[in-house]
Design a protein around this motif. Structure first.
Motif, PDB file in Angstrom:
ATOM      1  N   ASP A   1       0.831  -1.207   0.000  1.00  0.00           N
ATOM      2  CA  ASP A   1       0.000   0.000   0.000  1.00  0.00           C
ATOM      3  C   ASP A   1       0.867   1.260   0.000  1.00  0.00           C
ATOM      4  O   ASP A   1       0.547   2.249  -0.672  1.00  0.00           O
ATOM      5  CB  ASP A   1      -1.003   0.013   1.161  1.00  0.00           C
TER       6      ASP A   1
ATOM      7  N   ARG B   1      -2.155   7.424   1.678  1.00  0.00           N
ATOM      8  CA  ARG B   1      -1.941   6.019   2.036  1.00  0.00           C
ATOM      9  C   ARG B   1      -3.256   5.281   2.262  1.00  0.00           C
ATOM     10  O   ARG B   1      -3.386   4.132   1.837  1.00  0.00           O
ATOM     11  CB  ARG B   1      -1.046   5.910   3.277  1.00  0.00           C
TER      12      ARG B   1
ATOM     13  N   ARG C   1      -4.294   1.922   0.321  1.00  0.00           N
ATOM     14  CA  ARG C   1      -4.685   0.705   1.023  1.00  0.00           C
ATOM     15  C   ARG C   1      -6.015   0.186   0.479  1.00  0.00           C
ATOM     16  O   ARG C   1      -6.202  -1.014   0.286  1.00  0.00           O
ATOM     17  CB  ARG C   1      -4.820   0.990   2.521  1.00  0.00           C
TER      18      ARG C   1
ATOM     19  N   PRO D   1      -2.753  -5.333   1.681  1.00  0.00           N
ATOM     20  CA  PRO D   1      -1.934  -4.108   1.732  1.00  0.00           C
ATOM     21  C   PRO D   1      -0.574  -4.295   2.383  1.00  0.00           C
ATOM     22  O   PRO D   1       0.372  -3.577   2.061  1.00  0.00           O
ATOM     23  CB  PRO D   1      -2.801  -3.138   2.540  1.00  0.00           C
ATOM     24  N   SER D   2      -0.450  -5.260   3.303  1.00  0.00           N
ATOM     25  CA  SER D   2       0.789  -5.428   4.058  1.00  0.00           C
ATOM     26  C   SER D   2       1.837  -6.283   3.347  1.00  0.00           C
ATOM     27  O   SER D   2       2.917  -6.516   3.893  1.00  0.00           O
ATOM     28  CB  SER D   2       0.488  -6.038   5.430  1.00  0.00           C
TER      29      SER D   2
END
Length: 204
Positions: free
Chosen positions: A99, A111, A115, A133-134
């Motif tokens: 993201d 951001r 995301r 997203p991670s």
């Protein structure tokens, strides 16, 4: 609750820096009241303790990158197991989140928007649709907007804007595609956060 959804300008005022990028109205509100929230905000000048200063830096990183306390702590643990300066590696891991890469490339204006793009399946990485997203990108990874969404109004701004992607990311505005050329160095990181204080906070 996975992400903070409360008053954003209030948090920024408490931390002393604008950690949210959701629109100019919040930036103006922060600049107008650039002091701690509360009825004594303008008059309260108490000196923060060592712990308080370290906690403040950790909170900055959390809100800036939109991560939870668990994610922040796990990122620190991963950084301690890596070779190199723990503080630098900690920030590199946050920067390498998919993201954040989408945001840094210029595809998204904030951001949170980046995301959302990822979680809604609008971004592909190495030819496969990503919804997490991670995800941590690696050197050489290629990302792009899914073909059927490239004509969407959502990405019109990205095609017109004067984008200055960081040197570790290349981005093709016309094709809404980019590549991770390497990992961010110290000079590429967010200047709002002092990672060494976060290391000191978690190492106690």
């Amino acid at each position: 609750m996975s992400r903070y959804r409360g008053p954003q300008t209030r948090i920024s005022r408490r931390l002393g820096v604008m950690v949210f990028t959701n629109g100019q109205s919040k930036v103006k509100a922060f600049q107008k009241k650039n002091y701690k929230p509360g009825m004594h905000g303008q008059k309260h000048f108490s000196k923060s303790s060592e712990y308080g200063t370290q906690l403040k830096e950790k909170q900055k990183a959390k809100y800036l990158y939109g991560i939870t306390e668990k994610q922040c702590k796990n990122t620190y643990k991963k950084a301690t197991k890596s070779v190199g300066n723990t503080g630098l590696v900690f920030m590199q891991l946050l920067e390498r989140r998919l993201d954040n890469v989408v945001y840094r490339s210029g595809l998204a204006q904030t951001r949170p928007q980046a995301r959302q793009m990822v979680s809604h399946g609008l971004i592909m990485i190495n030819g496969k649709r990503a919804k997490t997203p991670s995800i941590l990108v690696e050197e050489g990874d290629k990302f792009e907007v899914v073909s059927k969404k490239k004509a969407s109004k959502l990405f019109e701004e990205a095609k017109k804007a004067k984008i200055r992607s960081p040197r570790w990311i290349t981005f093709d505005q016309k094709n809404l595609a980019g590549e991770v050329k390497g990992f961010p160095e110290k000079g590429d990181l967010e200047g709002l956060v002092e990672p060494q204080l976060i290391v000191e906070f978690y190492s106690k």
